[in-house]
Structure formats: structure tokens, C-alpha cells
Scaffold this motif. Structure first.
Motif, short mmCIF file in Angstrom:
data_model
loop_
_atom_site.label_atom_id
_atom_site.label_comp_id
_atom_site.label_asym_id
_atom_site.label_seq_id
_atom_site.Cartn_x
_atom_site.Cartn_y
_atom_site.Cartn_z
N MET A 1 13.15 0.04 3.19
CA MET A 1 11.71 -0.19 3.37
C MET A 1 11.10 -0.81 2.12
O MET A 1 10.16 -1.57 2.19
N MET B 1 11.11 -8.32 9.70
CA MET B 1 11.31 -6.98 10.25
C MET B 1 10.97 -6.87 11.73
O MET B 1 11.39 -5.95 12.39
N PHE C 1 10.59 5.22 16.14
CA PHE C 1 10.44 6.59 16.64
C PHE C 1 10.75 6.68 18.13
O PHE C 1 11.26 7.69 18.60
N CYS D 1 5.82 -3.49 9.60
CA CYS D 1 6.59 -2.28 9.28
C CYS D 1 5.78 -0.99 9.21
O CYS D 1 6.36 0.09 9.24
N THR E 1 4.34 0.37 6.73
CA THR E 1 4.39 1.05 5.44
C THR E 1 3.03 1.08 4.74
O THR E 1 2.73 2.01 4.01
N ILE F 1 3.10 7.09 6.96
CA ILE F 1 3.36 7.99 8.09
C ILE F 1 2.46 9.22 8.01
O ILE F 1 1.93 9.68 9.03
N LEU G 1 3.42 7.26 16.07
CA LEU G 1 4.06 6.81 14.83
C LEU G 1 5.01 5.64 15.06
O LEU G 1 5.70 5.21 14.13
N ALA G 2 5.03 5.11 16.28
CA ALA G 2 6.04 4.09 16.61
C ALA G 2 5.89 2.83 15.77
O ALA G 2 6.84 2.06 15.63
N ASN H 1 5.45 2.76 12.60
CA ASN H 1 5.89 3.03 11.22
C ASN H 1 7.41 3.15 11.18
O ASN H 1 7.97 4.08 11.76
N LEU H 2 8.04 2.24 10.47
CA LEU H 2 9.50 2.32 10.36
C LEU H 2 9.87 3.22 9.19
O LEU H 2 9.20 3.25 8.16
N CYS H 3 10.98 3.95 9.37
CA CYS H 3 11.58 4.71 8.27
C CYS H 3 13.07 4.45 8.36
O CYS H 3 13.66 4.57 9.43
#
Ligand code: FES
Ligand code: FES
Lengths: 769, 180
Positions: A186, A659, A667, B71, B73, B132, B155-156, B158-160
Motif C-alpha cells: 500500500m 491499482m 473486503f 485504493c 488509503t 479504514i 470498507l470495500a 479500502n485496500l489492505c
């Protein structure tokens, strides 16, 4: 034990949940200049001229440099010093750095890059393994290796493979392809340097401060004592920040020229070009088995698409053949490997380094053999499991091994053998193993792989170690071990880590080595400190448990003066007696087993993963919460690789350096994961611990493919398993063709004659050779 | 296409580049309400909220992974709703309440979501965590008892890359329990 084995929060949790942790791009020093890098728009070209004069005239530009300013080559492996921070002779992939600018504003630096005129002689790019094996149209990508664009060959044979095949009742051959993919951390790579009084200081988002330190010393021609490298808070590596990078060298050079701090943060597109990710690997495997499923011989071939530079590639090539024997007892084994150069960003280590690809091939290949001979795949695999305290045919020493227990846990919990039979539903099973740190260092030396110092005074305890916290919990492991020995809590221990000025050397956060190696070094240092404290307390006529820690430290400081102890860890010398035996040995192997449950839609080709059961033999969980986190993260990344992630190219260009288009699981894509921690208490790990960060990724892709076959009756022999491939395989099945999607052939590769190695004697000692 | 030919990459007129780099950037005076503090700033009008927060206000807790809206973030809250700060211009945000990660704790007392994330190991490298946490806070303020799928949905964006999301889901549920 008081703190080992407890699910305590990470010691850096508060900094991370409040936004206080300082990552490299968060660091702003007064008068910082911004750096931008001009990169090649061509996959393969000679540079005829570079004219920076116009760029230099732009107000606000303080320095412009090219390869002439940084001509010395570097590279992570001593045998492949083939990179330059800036290329002035030839570019080898779209994104290869050519020039760099330091300016007062980011926009000015970008405008200055636009003002640099470069003349190229464009060369034919080489974009595939097959093309790299042919005679190049124009010229080779690198001027070493060969023939053609071959970088490295490996050809080894252990035991009598031909005799093994002739003993077999059934022999099968398969071809597989694992597409390349990237780490996608990230955090974009970032580095900031200052130059004061003849000394460079660099903060970087690296996984290994020591390797960056060495590369800077070489390229900048400064002794190591004039360079300080500090690991900033780290926003994710997964292997992608393990090489020394051009931008790290560039900001140091620019700060030396300008006398001001210089920062460079890569854009997301540039991160895709920095890469060093999973090699695309084409594989051919042939195995003989007896009627009851016992392996008699195996022959494995791999061809790795390495991209434009060496990176870790020589090691990656060996790794595609090294660990097959660590899960299955293979009495005779031949491995032929080959890495080629192509005009793409260089590949290197990504979580599992060189082993997820052959693991995928091997597990699926054995699955097919089980179907051929009418045996349950779980049973066939079980019959061939390695046993603890043995040596493999290629001399790898196996000590603790929880393969049986891992298998039992996931097979039972998932009710694998009583699974529901409905159309489109399936389950798949696979196993794997991984190193707890490589047994040999990247550059040859006799020094320890990890060193820890501890200081105690009336103000408390500080531990110093070069290891780098990259999110995996290395700081927490160090603090937990020191706290356990000294009778404290992890939060009582102050840590100084990953700073080449103040911490003793640790070889860094890669190869799953930190818990095992830095952990053992910390254990030794802490036990020595405890001995000092105990001695001082007992000399005062009391018992260690009857005084507070503060009292003990005051007594010891009064008795001995400054209280410091040190510990170090050097892996045992266990490599076999042959050239190339340095890749594969590890002081301990972790083991994993996994079951994946899917629903596959025959109409759309879409795969939905319903649940993953995974058991991981971690030796001992120093912190079960963090072990679970590593296992869950590995399963996630394995599912991403299995189903969607691919670093693919079209006409010399990366297809999707963003990305949004480079698909990774969100999720909504992530299924429930049920994790089982299996403890085998390794005889050499700290408190018995082994690795957890990489091994659990490995069984996921083959388990997904086995589940798809269970659901639809088609084999997808190529990762990722996309809907188009599923549909095409179903179409072939319907037409009566082989129900499969995957590579049709393995190209003829001019491997050299195999080097024949005698296997270890049956009763070989499992201690050091 | 790849015949041996000689190309020159950049023929841009240098004088024009001078002008571009030096162009009189329009600067605007703004008052932004960030974490309940009114802050007056003089910033180039084209700068994004992400840049202004990080570079002009030293609020570096807001992170970036792409600066292209891909993303999650850089998520912050605008009037309590999650938005991507890399796609917002501060000039649109006068009079709106902006919340960043620095505004999530109450003094030294962490928000229950922060506590739960720390306790359950929901932050590994921690880089996705500020975004997040803020998105989760907005969810819990709207829906104090979210089902797991509702958390996933919220939360979809937001990538982790570290956690596999599992511990994050558990931490949001734990915080929701404690907030009731
Ligand atoms: S930085 Fe990625 S969405 Fe804003
Ligand atoms: S914790 Fe590292 S990206 Fe989420």
C-alpha cells in the motif's frame, strides 16, 4: 511462560492506529528538495545522447544527474552486479531510470524531466521466455549469461533417477504456468537523504537496511562509516523492498551535490516498474509412482521469465527446484532450471520466493496422479510425506515437521471426505513448506546473520537490533523474548531497530528469518543479561524473584558498572556437498496444509471461494495473534494470486500499472478463513518457534485449482484462474478434447548436463555436516 | 514498430517549460475546519486536500497509495462521510467538517475502534489503517449494529495488503459491541 504464547497487541500498535508512525514520505526536513526520475519509454533501446542543459536552466532546479554521475554497477547478489542507478548506455525495460532532478517543487522537478532530451536507438524487445531462448533480432539484453538471453542454468541430479522411473508402475508428465504478479504494497517506495559534514543519512522504506548500506557504499564510493541507513516506519514489503533501489542511491547523490535534503517518493505507476515480484514460471514435471502411490523418481524443469536484470534471480532459479523434497520423500530427483532475461521490470523475491510456482505445479501434478491410479489425493500425498529428523535426497535437513497434524486438522475441520456433492461445488487440498531463514547469507562471510544488544540501567531496558519491522511484528517478537527472559512485559522494552549507526547487523526482513534468527540472538543476549541481574541480586543475599526489576538493575549496575550484553545467531552449517547447495537449507522448515471450498459457475466461469481452512506448523507461536495475522494475510495474498493478480505486458508495455486495473482482493472478495496453529516446538528455534509469514501462502493456489477440478471436472493448469480460462476448459471438455486449460508444451531448453550428486547416506546425521 | 530507428523523446519547447514550471500559480486563502480547529491557509488552488493536509498542515497521518482515487488509503471524513482526500480540492470544502486520523482520539483517549484495532492485531504495517478506521467510524455512527456483510460493503473501497481483512472485520465488530 509469562508473555510468550500470549495474544498481546503489537508493540507499535498505538503509533499505527493514531497515524503517528512516521513513514519515509512523512518525514520532512527543513529545505527538502523534491526528486523526480526520468524513465525509459522504450522496453529495449540504446541511448545515443542525453541532453540535460535545458532542464538545468529551469529556475528552481538545483541538480540534474545522469548515469555518468553514478556509473558504478550494483545488484543484490555478488554474482549479478548488473544494475545502474541511472542508465546512460542502454535501457532494458519501460521504466528503467535514465536521469534524475532535484528541484524546489515537485512540479518543477517534473517539468525538468520533460525538458531532458534523450536520443534512442530502439531495439527489438524480448518479451517472452520462448523469445528469450531464440537468437535475438538486434542484440542481447545483458552482456553476460547465454546462450541468447539465458541468464542462468541449473542442472542437478540426486540419486539414480532413470532407475527410479523404471521401478515405477505409473509415470505422468504435466506442464504448468504460473503468471507473474507483484507485491502491491500500500505504501509507495519512498526515500529521503541528507548530507552533512561528509556523511550521508538515508531514511527509506526498505526491508533490509544492511543491503542498502552496502550498495550505497559501493556506488557512492564512500566508506560504510560515512553512511547511515535508517528504516522508516514501513508500509508493506512482501519482498518488494528487499533489493537496493535506484531512487535510494539517487537521493543520496543529489543531497551530496546540493547540500540539502532530497526526497523521492515513487508514483504508483513507478512502483509497478520497481517490481522485483513473482517470476512468471513455466514448468514441466514428470513423476513415477508405484501402484500404491509411492514416488519412485521425479524430474522437474523450470523456465523463469526474469525481466531485465539479475536481482535475486539466481537464488529464485534454485528455489524453483529446492523445496519439492522437503514435503515429499522423493528417492531420486533431477532438477533443471533456467532463468531468462526479458525487457520487463526485473523479477525477484515475493512472499514464498521462487517456491509458490513449483508448489502449485507439484501439488496439482500429484492430484492428477492420484486420479490416474484411483487413489484419494490426500491419501497419496500422505503416503509420501517426509518424516521429521531426516535428510532429503538433495541433502536438506528436516527436523521438526507437523505435516501430518496440519493435514489432520484441515481435513477434519472441513469434513473434506464428507463434502457436499452439488453441481459447481468443490473442495481442494494442498500442503507446503517454507524456510525459517536461509541457511547461507547472500554474500559469502563467516559472520553471524543476526546480532542483538541489550542495555539495562536504572531507567529501564533497551534492545538494539538491525531487524526491520515491516508490519509482520518483528519488533514485537524481539520485545516479547527480552521481556520473557527478564520478567517484564513487552511494552516495558524500548526498541532501537533498523538503524545502521546504532544497531548491530541483522540481515533484514526477508526469507522469513527474523523470528528464528533475530529471535535466537535476542534470547542469547537476554539470558546473559538475566544472569548478570541474578548474580548481583544473589550477592546481596536475596533471590531474583524477591526483588523488583528496578532493584535488580540497581544492584547489578552497582556491581558491574554499565550493563550491556550481546547475542548473535549463526545458522548451523548444514548445506550439502555440491555447488548450488547454498539455496534450500534452513535451520528449520515450517509446514502448512490447506483446504479451499469453492462454488464455480459453469455459465460465467466465476469462482467464488466460500471458505479456507489452513493449519500452519509454526513450531511455537510466540504471539498467536500475530501468527494468525501472518497466516490470514498469506491466505489472502495466495487467493489474489490464484484468482486475479497478474503482471502482464502488451507490446513492451505493462498492461495495467494501476491499482484499479491490477485486480487484488477487496473486503468483498475475501472469504472466511479458519486458522489452526500447530506447534511442534522446533529444537533450534527460539522457544521452538519457526516462520509464519510466507509458508501459508503456498498451498492456496493449488488448493483452489484442485477445488475447481472437483467442482467442474476441468484442470486449470495456469495461474491465475480467470473466468475465461474456466470457460475455455469447459468448452474443450464439451468438445471431447482434454478438459484442461494451460500451456501445451515446454520449450526445448539447452540445459547443460546434470551434475550428479550422491544422496546422503540413509543414516546421515541430522546435525551439522 | 521496433525497426532500428532513431527517436528523440522530448522536443518540448524549453521556453514553454520555463513558463509552465514558473507559471503564476493561483493561490487562494482558505479557512478549513480540520478536526474541529479552524485553520487559515494560503494554498495553490490546484492542490488536493491530501496534499494540503500532509504538506501544509503537517497532518501526515493521512496516507496515500495511488493519488488517483483507487485504493482508499487517503480516506478522510467530510461532515462524517468517508471521502477520498486525493480527489478533493480544499476550495470546495470551506465550512465543511474535515476529520482526519489525528482527530479520532479524544485527547489521549483512543476511540474504541482504535483500541480494538490495536488489541486484535488489525493493523500490521498500519499504512491502510487511518483510512479504514475513519471509514469504519462513519459506518458505526450510521449503523451501530452492522452485519459482517455490511462492514465488508462499507470498507470495500479500502485496500489492505497485509491483514487479509479478517482481523479488521473482527475489530470493527468488537468496537461496535463496546460502543453500544
Ligand atoms: S491515495 Fe489512493 S484513493 Fe487516494
Ligand atoms: S495493515 Fe498493511 S496495508 Fe493494511
Amino acid at each position: 511462560m509469562r508473555v510468550v504464547g500470549k495474544p498481546l497487541p503489537k508493540v507499535d500498535a498505538a503509533a499505527k492506529v493514531t497515524g503517528r508512525a512516521l513513514y519515509a514520505d512523512d518525514i520532512a526536513l527543513p529545505r527538502t528538495l523534491h526528486c523526480k526520475i526520468l524513465r525509459s519509454p522504450h522496453p529495449h533501446a540504446r541511448i545515443l545522447s542525453i541532453d540535460t542543459s535545458a532542464a538545468k536552466r529551469i529556475p528552481g532546479v538545483l541538480a540534474v544527474i545522469t548515469g555518468l554521475d553514478l556509473p558504478i554497477k550494483f545488484g543484490i547478489l555478488p554474482v549479478t552486479q548488473d544494475e545502474r542507478a541511472l542508465e546512460h548506455e542502454k535501457v532494458r525495460y519501460v521504466g528503467d531510470p535514465i536521469a534524475a532532478v532535484a528541484a524546489t517543487e515537485e512540479e518543477i522537478a517534473a517539468a525538468a524531466c520533460d525538458a531532458i532530451a534523450v536520443e534512442y536507438e530502439v531495439l527489438e524487445p524480448v518479451m517472452s521466455i520462448e523469445a528469450a531462448l531464440q537468437t535475438p533480432k538486434d542484440e542481447r539484453i545483458q552482456d553476460y549469461g547465454g546462450p541468447n538471453n539465458v541468464h542462468k542454468f541449473v542442472a542437478l541430479e540426486f540419486g539414480d533417477v532413470d532407475a527410479g522411473f523404471s521401478r515405477a508402475d505409473h509415470v505422468r508428465e504435466d506442464v504448468f504456468f504460473f503468471q507473474g504478479n507483484t507485491h502491491l504494497p500500500m505504501e509507495q517506495h519512498s526515500a529521503i537523504a541528507t548530507y552533512v559534514d561528509g556523511k550521508v543519512t538515508l531514511w527509506s522504506s526498505t526491508q533490509v537496511v544492511h543491503y542498502v548500506h552496502r550498495a550505497l557504499s559501493k556506488v557512492l564510493e564512500l566508506p560504510m562509516n560515512r553512511i547511515r541507513v535508517i528504516g522508516a516506519a514501513h508500509g508493506g514489503g512482501f519482498g518488494g523492498k528487499t533489493d537496493p533501489f535506484a531512487h535510494e542511491i539517487i537521493v543520496c547523490k543529489l543531497s551530496m551535490i546540493t547540500g540539502r535534503p532530497v526526497k523521492c517518493t515513487l508514483t504508483r505507476e513507478e512502483v509497478f516498474y520497481a517490481h522485483r515480484g513473482r517470476h512468471p514460471v513455466l514448468m514441466w514435471v514428470r513423476t513415477g509412482v508405484t501402484r500404491d502411490g509411492r514416488i519412485t523418481a521425479m524430474h522437474f524443469r523450470s523456465a523463469l521469465d526474469g525481466g531485465a536484470y539479475g536481482s535475486y534471480g539466481v537464488a529464485s532459479t534454485f528455489y524453483t527446484g529446492a523445496l519439492q523434497t522437503v514435503t515429499y520423500d522423493i528417492p531420486a530427483y533431477r532438477f533443471e532450471g533456467c532463468r531468462v532475461f526479458t525487457n520487463k521490470p526485473p523479477c525477484g523475491p515475493k512472499r514464498g520466493h521462487g517456491t509458490p510456482q513449483p508448489r502449485f505445479a507439484l501439488e496439482l501434478h500429484l492430484e492428477k496422479i492420484a486420479h490416474d491410479i484411483g487413489l484419494d489425493p490426500v491419501e497419496l500425498k500422505r503416503r509420501n510425506f517426509v518424516q521429521p529428523n531426516t535428510r532429503t535426497v538433495n541433502w536438506l535437513r528436516v527436523t521438526s515437521c507437523g505435516l501430518e497434524e496440519c493435514t489432520d486438522r484441515v481435513i477434519d475441520a472441513s469434513r473434506f471426505h464428507d463434502r457436499e456433492r452439488r453441481p459447481g461445488h468443490g473442495m481442494g487440498f494442498a500442503i507446503s513448506s517454507y524456510l525459517s531463514g536461509a541457511g547461507t547469507a547472500i554474500y559469502w562471510n563467516d559472520m553471524p546473520h543476526s546480532e542483538v544488544q541489550i542495555k539495562v540501567d536504572r531507567g529501564g531496558v533497551t534492545a538494539y537490533c538491525g531487524a526491520m519491522e515491516i508490519g509482520q511484528g518483528s519488533d514485537s517478537v524481539l520485545a516479547t523474548i527480552v521481556a520473557e527472559e527478564l520478567g517484564l512485559q513487552p511494552s516495558d522494552i524500548r526498541l532501537v531497530t533498523a538503524d545502521t549507526d546504532t544497531t548491530p547487523i541483522d540481515l533484514g526482513s526477508y526469507s522469513s528469518r527474523v523470528t528464528f534468527m533475530a529471535g535466537n540472538a535476542a534470547l542469547e543476549a537476554a539470558r546473559k543479561m538475566r544472569a548478570l541481574l541474578v548474580e548481583a541480586v544473589e550477592a546481596s543475599g536475596r533471590g531474583f524473584d524477591d526483588v523488583t526489576f528496578e532493584e535488580a538493575s540497581v544492584l547489578a549496575e552497582a556491581r558491574f558498572g554499565t550493563l550491556t550484553t550481546a547475542g548473535s545467531y549463526t545458522p548451523p552449517k548444514i548445506a550439502g556437498p555440491y555447488k548450488g547447495s547454498g539455496v534450500g537449507p534452513s535451520p528449520a522448515y515450517s509446514y502448512s496444509a490447506c483446504v479451499v471450498d469453492v462454488d464455480a459457475d459453469a455459465r460465467t466461469g466465476l469462482i467464488r471461494v466460500n471458505k479456507v481452512w489452513i493449519a500452519h506448523d509454526v513450531g511455537r507461536a510466540i504471539n498467536p495473534l500475530l501468527v494468525e495475522g501472518q497466516v490470514e494475510g498469506s491466505v489472502y495474498m495466495g487467493l489474489g494470486e490464484a484468482l486475479m493478480e497478474e503482471q502482464a505486458f502488451r507490446k513492451g508495455l505493462h498492461k495495467w500499472p494501476s491499482m484499479l486495473e491490477y485486480k487484488s482482493p477487496t473486503f468483498l472478495d475475501m472469504p472466511e478463513v479458519e486458522t489452526f496453529i500447530v506447534e511442534t516446538i522446533d529444537p533450534e528455534g527460539p522457544y521452538g518457534a519457526k516462520e509464519a509469514g510466507q509458508g501459508p501462502l503456498l498451498p492456496v493456489p493449488p488448493a483452489v485449482c484442485a477445488a475447481v477440478h472437483d467442482a467442474l471436472g476441468v484442470w486449470i493448469d495456469e495461474i491465475p484462474v480467470t473466468p475465461e480460462k474456466v470457460i475455455e476448459a469447459l468448452r474443450r471438455k464439451e468438445k471431447g478434447e482434454p478438459p484442461r486449460y494451460g500451456p501445451q508444451r515446454f520449450p526445448p531448453i539447452p540445459y547443460p548436463p546434470t551434475i550428479k550428486v550422491e544422496p546422503p547416506p540413509k543414516d546421515a546425521a541430522i546435525t551439522a555436516i | 514498430m521496433y525497426a532500428n530507428a532513431v527517436f528523440t523523446l522530448s522536443n518540448k519547447d524549453v521556453n514553454q517549460l520555463h513558463r509552465e514550471a514558473l507559471r503564476d500559480v493561483e493561490r487562494v486563502v482558505l479557512t478549513l475546519d480540520v478536526n474541529g480547529e479552524a485553520r487559515q491557509l494560503l494554498v495553490p488552488s490546484h492542490k488536493t486536500l491530501l496534499e494540503v493536509l500532509r504538506e501544509d498542515m503537517q497532518l501526515t497521518g493521512t496516507k496515500h497509495g495511488c493519488e488517483l482515487g483507487e485504493c482508499g488509503t487517503c480516506t478522510v471524513l467530510i461532515d462524517g462521510k468517508p471521502q477520498l482526500s486525493c480527489l478533493l480540492l480544499p476550495i470546495q470544502l470551506q465550512g465543511r467538517a474535515i476529520t482526519t486520523i489525528e482527530g479520532m482520539a479524544n485527547g489521549s483517549d483512543l476511540h474504541p475502534l482504535q483500541v480494538a484495532f490495536a488489541e486484535l492485531g488489525a493493523a500490521q504495517c498500519g499504512y491502510c489503517t487511518p483510512g479504514i478506521l475513519l471509514a469504519a467510524r462513519s459506518l458505526l455512527e450510521e449503523n451501530p449494529r452492522p452485519a459482517r456483510d455490511e462492514i465488508r460493503e462499507a470498507l470495500a473501497g479500502n485496500l489492505c495488503r497485509c491483514t487479509g481483512y479478517t482481523k479488521i472485520l473482527q475489530a470493527v465488530e468488537l468496537a461496535a459491541d463496546r460502543l453500544r
